[in-house]
Design a protein around this motif. Structure first.
Motif, PDB file in Angstrom:
ATOM      1  N   ASN A  71       0.862  -1.170   0.000  1.00  0.00           N
ATOM      2  CA  ASN A  71       0.000   0.000   0.000  1.00  0.00           C
ATOM      3  C   ASN A  71       0.903   1.226   0.000  1.00  0.00           C
ATOM      4  O   ASN A  71       1.532   1.548   1.013  1.00  0.00           O
ATOM      5  CB  ASN A  71      -0.910  -0.012   1.231  1.00  0.00           C
ATOM      6  N   ALA A  72       0.979   1.920  -1.138  1.00  0.00           N
ATOM      7  CA  ALA A  72       1.876   3.068  -1.274  1.00  0.00           C
ATOM      8  C   ALA A  72       1.451   4.230  -0.387  1.00  0.00           C
ATOM      9  O   ALA A  72       2.298   4.995   0.081  1.00  0.00           O
ATOM     10  CB  ALA A  72       1.942   3.509  -2.734  1.00  0.00           C
ATOM     11  N   ALA A  73       0.155   4.365  -0.116  1.00  0.00           N
ATOM     12  CA  ALA A  73      -0.323   5.471   0.714  1.00  0.00           C
ATOM     13  C   ALA A  73       0.131   5.327   2.161  1.00  0.00           C
ATOM     14  O   ALA A  73       0.577   6.292   2.786  1.00  0.00           O
ATOM     15  CB  ALA A  73      -1.844   5.561   0.637  1.00  0.00           C
ATOM     16  N   THR A  74       0.033   4.129   2.699  1.00  0.00           N
ATOM     17  CA  THR A  74       0.421   3.908   4.102  1.00  0.00           C
ATOM     18  C   THR A  74       1.847   3.400   4.228  1.00  0.00           C
ATOM     19  O   THR A  74       2.366   3.283   5.325  1.00  0.00           O
ATOM     20  CB  THR A  74      -0.526   2.899   4.773  1.00  0.00           C
ATOM     21  N   ARG A  75       2.467   3.023   3.091  1.00  0.00           N
ATOM     22  CA  ARG A  75       3.837   2.511   3.040  1.00  0.00           C
ATOM     23  C   ARG A  75       3.955   1.186   3.804  1.00  0.00           C
ATOM     24  O   ARG A  75       4.941   0.920   4.452  1.00  0.00           O
ATOM     25  CB  ARG A  75       4.854   3.522   3.566  1.00  0.00           C
TER      26      ARG A  75
ATOM     27  N   TYR B 168       3.768  -3.084   3.599  1.00  0.00           N
ATOM     28  CA  TYR B 168       3.811  -4.292   2.783  1.00  0.00           C
ATOM     29  C   TYR B 168       3.258  -5.432   3.623  1.00  0.00           C
ATOM     30  O   TYR B 168       3.716  -5.676   4.740  1.00  0.00           O
ATOM     31  CB  TYR B 168       5.254  -4.615   2.354  1.00  0.00           C
ATOM     32  N   THR B 169       2.261  -6.158   3.088  1.00  0.00           N
ATOM     33  CA  THR B 169       1.678  -7.294   3.793  1.00  0.00           C
ATOM     34  C   THR B 169       2.460  -8.551   3.424  1.00  0.00           C
ATOM     35  O   THR B 169       2.545  -8.922   2.256  1.00  0.00           O
ATOM     36  CB  THR B 169       0.196  -7.469   3.426  1.00  0.00           C
ATOM     37  N   ILE B 170       3.044  -9.192   4.427  1.00  0.00           N
ATOM     38  CA  ILE B 170       3.874 -10.378   4.224  1.00  0.00           C
ATOM     39  C   ILE B 170       3.012 -11.529   3.722  1.00  0.00           C
ATOM     40  O   ILE B 170       1.924 -11.780   4.241  1.00  0.00           O
ATOM     41  CB  ILE B 170       4.583 -10.770   5.541  1.00  0.00           C
ATOM     42  N   GLN B 171       3.518 -12.247   2.719  1.00  0.00           N
ATOM     43  CA  GLN B 171       2.841 -13.407   2.152  1.00  0.00           C
ATOM     44  C   GLN B 171       3.596 -14.667   2.554  1.00  0.00           C
ATOM     45  O   GLN B 171       4.804 -14.624   2.808  1.00  0.00           O
ATOM     46  CB  GLN B 171       2.794 -13.310   0.624  1.00  0.00           C
ATOM     47  N   TYR B 172       2.884 -15.797   2.560  1.00  0.00           N
ATOM     48  CA  TYR B 172       3.526 -17.077   2.864  1.00  0.00           C
ATOM     49  C   TYR B 172       4.624 -17.319   1.840  1.00  0.00           C
ATOM     50  O   TYR B 172       4.401 -17.223   0.635  1.00  0.00           O
ATOM     51  CB  TYR B 172       2.499 -18.216   2.828  1.00  0.00           C
ATOM     52  N   GLY B 173       5.820 -17.592   2.304  1.00  0.00           N
ATOM     53  CA  GLY B 173       6.959 -17.839   1.423  1.00  0.00           C
ATOM     54  C   GLY B 173       7.879 -16.645   1.277  1.00  0.00           C
ATOM     55  O   GLY B 173       8.960 -16.759   0.713  1.00  0.00           O
TER      56      GLY B 173
ATOM     57  N   ASP C 132      14.834 -13.661  11.266  1.00  0.00           N
ATOM     58  CA  ASP C 132      14.572 -14.913  10.570  1.00  0.00           C
ATOM     59  C   ASP C 132      13.122 -15.366  10.690  1.00  0.00           C
ATOM     60  O   ASP C 132      12.724 -16.327  10.051  1.00  0.00           O
ATOM     61  CB  ASP C 132      15.485 -16.022  11.106  1.00  0.00           C
ATOM     62  N   VAL C 133      12.336 -14.687  11.535  1.00  0.00           N
ATOM     63  CA  VAL C 133      10.961 -15.115  11.755  1.00  0.00           C
ATOM     64  C   VAL C 133      10.016 -13.961  11.442  1.00  0.00           C
ATOM     65  O   VAL C 133       9.963 -12.970  12.162  1.00  0.00           O
ATOM     66  CB  VAL C 133      10.740 -15.577  13.219  1.00  0.00           C
ATOM     67  N   ILE C 134       9.289 -14.109  10.329  1.00  0.00           N
ATOM     68  CA  ILE C 134       8.223 -13.171   9.986  1.00  0.00           C
ATOM     69  C   ILE C 134       6.987 -13.998   9.671  1.00  0.00           C
ATOM     70  O   ILE C 134       7.092 -15.166   9.298  1.00  0.00           O
ATOM     71  CB  ILE C 134       8.600 -12.256   8.796  1.00  0.00           C
ATOM     72  N   TYR C 135       5.825 -13.399   9.847  1.00  0.00           N
ATOM     73  CA  TYR C 135       4.582 -14.147   9.718  1.00  0.00           C
ATOM     74  C   TYR C 135       3.725 -13.602   8.586  1.00  0.00           C
ATOM     75  O   TYR C 135       3.569 -12.387   8.455  1.00  0.00           O
ATOM     76  CB  TYR C 135       3.788 -14.100  11.024  1.00  0.00           C
ATOM     77  N   ALA C 136       3.179 -14.520   7.791  1.00  0.00           N
ATOM     78  CA  ALA C 136       2.276 -14.132   6.715  1.00  0.00           C
ATOM     79  C   ALA C 136       1.080 -13.402   7.303  1.00  0.00           C
ATOM     80  O   ALA C 136       0.558 -13.785   8.345  1.00  0.00           O
ATOM     81  CB  ALA C 136       1.828 -15.362   5.938  1.00  0.00           C
ATOM     82  N   GLY C 137       0.676 -12.328   6.635  1.00  0.00           N
ATOM     83  CA  GLY C 137      -0.461 -11.532   7.095  1.00  0.00           C
ATOM     84  C   GLY C 137      -0.048 -10.293   7.872  1.00  0.00           C
ATOM     85  O   GLY C 137      -0.817  -9.349   7.970  1.00  0.00           O
ATOM     86  N   TYR C 138       1.154 -10.288   8.441  1.00  0.00           N
ATOM     87  CA  TYR C 138       1.627  -9.114   9.163  1.00  0.00           C
ATOM     88  C   TYR C 138       2.050  -8.051   8.162  1.00  0.00           C
ATOM     89  O   TYR C 138       2.453  -8.351   7.044  1.00  0.00           O
ATOM     90  CB  TYR C 138       2.812  -9.464  10.060  1.00  0.00           C
ATOM     91  N   ALA C 139       1.988  -6.793   8.567  1.00  0.00           N
ATOM     92  CA  ALA C 139       2.369  -5.678   7.692  1.00  0.00           C
ATOM     93  C   ALA C 139       3.695  -5.094   8.158  1.00  0.00           C
ATOM     94  O   ALA C 139       3.910  -4.877   9.352  1.00  0.00           O
ATOM     95  CB  ALA C 139       1.287  -4.607   7.694  1.00  0.00           C
ATOM     96  N   LEU C 140       4.575  -4.861   7.200  1.00  0.00           N
ATOM     97  CA  LEU C 140       5.863  -4.214   7.474  1.00  0.00           C
ATOM     98  C   LEU C 140       5.786  -2.766   7.028  1.00  0.00           C
ATOM     99  O   LEU C 140       5.319  -2.463   5.924  1.00  0.00           O
ATOM    100  CB  LEU C 140       6.995  -4.900   6.700  1.00  0.00           C
ATOM    101  N   LEU C 141       6.256  -1.848   7.862  1.00  0.00           N
ATOM    102  CA  LEU C 141       6.351  -0.451   7.492  1.00  0.00           C
ATOM    103  C   LEU C 141       7.620  -0.271   6.671  1.00  0.00           C
ATOM    104  O   LEU C 141       8.702  -0.656   7.097  1.00  0.00           O
ATOM    105  CB  LEU C 141       6.395   0.435   8.744  1.00  0.00           C
ATOM    106  N   ILE C 142       7.480   0.293   5.474  1.00  0.00           N
ATOM    107  CA  ILE C 142       8.615   0.528   4.596  1.00  0.00           C
ATOM    108  C   ILE C 142       8.939   2.015   4.679  1.00  0.00           C
ATOM    109  O   ILE C 142       8.163   2.860   4.233  1.00  0.00           O
ATOM    110  CB  ILE C 142       8.288   0.128   3.137  1.00  0.00           C
ATOM    111  N   THR C 143      10.082   2.345   5.279  1.00  0.00           N
ATOM    112  CA  THR C 143      10.463   3.742   5.471  1.00  0.00           C
ATOM    113  C   THR C 143      11.585   4.127   4.523  1.00  0.00           C
ATOM    114  O   THR C 143      12.236   3.274   3.929  1.00  0.00           O
ATOM    115  CB  THR C 143      10.925   3.981   6.916  1.00  0.00           C
ATOM    116  N   LYS C 144      11.815   5.415   4.419  1.00  0.00           N
ATOM    117  CA  LYS C 144      12.937   5.903   3.638  1.00  0.00           C
ATOM    118  C   LYS C 144      13.470   7.153   4.310  1.00  0.00           C
ATOM    119  O   LYS C 144      12.769   7.824   5.068  1.00  0.00           O
ATOM    120  CB  LYS C 144      12.535   6.179   2.194  1.00  0.00           C
ATOM    121  N   ASP C 145      14.740   7.447   4.039  1.00  0.00           N
ATOM    122  CA  ASP C 145      15.319   8.670   4.588  1.00  0.00           C
ATOM    123  C   ASP C 145      15.214   9.777   3.548  1.00  0.00           C
ATOM    124  O   ASP C 145      14.618   9.609   2.489  1.00  0.00           O
ATOM    125  CB  ASP C 145      16.766   8.424   5.041  1.00  0.00           C
ATOM    126  N   GLU C 146      15.814  10.960   3.840  1.00  0.00           N
ATOM    127  CA  GLU C 146      15.702  12.104   2.946  1.00  0.00           C
ATOM    128  C   GLU C 146      16.314  11.819   1.574  1.00  0.00           C
ATOM    129  O   GLU C 146      15.886  12.361   0.563  1.00  0.00           O
ATOM    130  CB  GLU C 146      16.406  13.339   3.553  1.00  0.00           C
TER     131      GLU C 146
END
Length: 152
Positions: free
Chosen positions: A62-66, A68-73, A100-114
């Motif tokens: 989701n580009a608006a909220t930045r 990424y929803t983790i998928q299985y695999g 090493d442990v992430i779960y499908a369905g969880y959302a990761l915040l994708i940030t960037k610097d200046e």
């Protein structure tokens, strides 16, 4: 004699009924607790390819909220590579305790610097290019001279 025979048959029938009920209850519990199944090669976890993750981006990022929803695999490194971000930054920004442990369905915040995104391959290159620490030969321990052991 006939009374004893009837009593014996009644007892025998009751014991058989109790035995059958016990077997049925046992079968019921066996169905509730599935025995371990054999795992075929197709059932084993396989990481998603980078192309698969790229193809799913319209549904998973989701580009608006930045987010990424983790998928299985998915793996953290593959997500970072596809989104052109530093995997260590993903860990830090999302306060992950185990990369090493992430779960499908969880959302990761994708940030960037200046300056924009920091590609993982550039960061890795600078870390690898740094000089390695120099090892020194130690010949004293607790202020005493260490002498090598001689072979006999």
């Amino acid at each position: 004699m006939n009374i004893r025979y009837n009593l014996f048959n009644q007892i025998k029938l009751r014991i058989m009924a109790i035995f059958l009920v016990a077997i049925m209850i046992g079968l019921l519990f066996m169905n509730m607790w599935q025995f371990p199944k054999t795992v075929s090669a197709s059932d084993e976890w396989q990481p998603n390819s980078l192309q698969t993750i790229r193809n799913r981006l319209p549904q998973t990022f989701n580009a608006a909220t930045r987010h990424y929803t983790i998928q299985y695999g998915d793996t953290l490194n593959s997500i970072a590579e596809v989104l052109n971000v530093n995997a260590n930054a993903l860990v830090a920004d999302n306060q992950l305790t185990n990369a090493d442990v992430i779960y499908a369905g969880y959302a990761l915040l994708i940030t960037k610097d200046e300056g924009g995104y920091v590609p993982a391959n550039q960061t890795t290159g600078t870390v690898i290019a740094q000089p390695m620490p120099v090892a020194r030969l130690v010949n004293t321990f607790d202020g005493k001279q260490i002498t090598p052991v001689k072979n006999k």
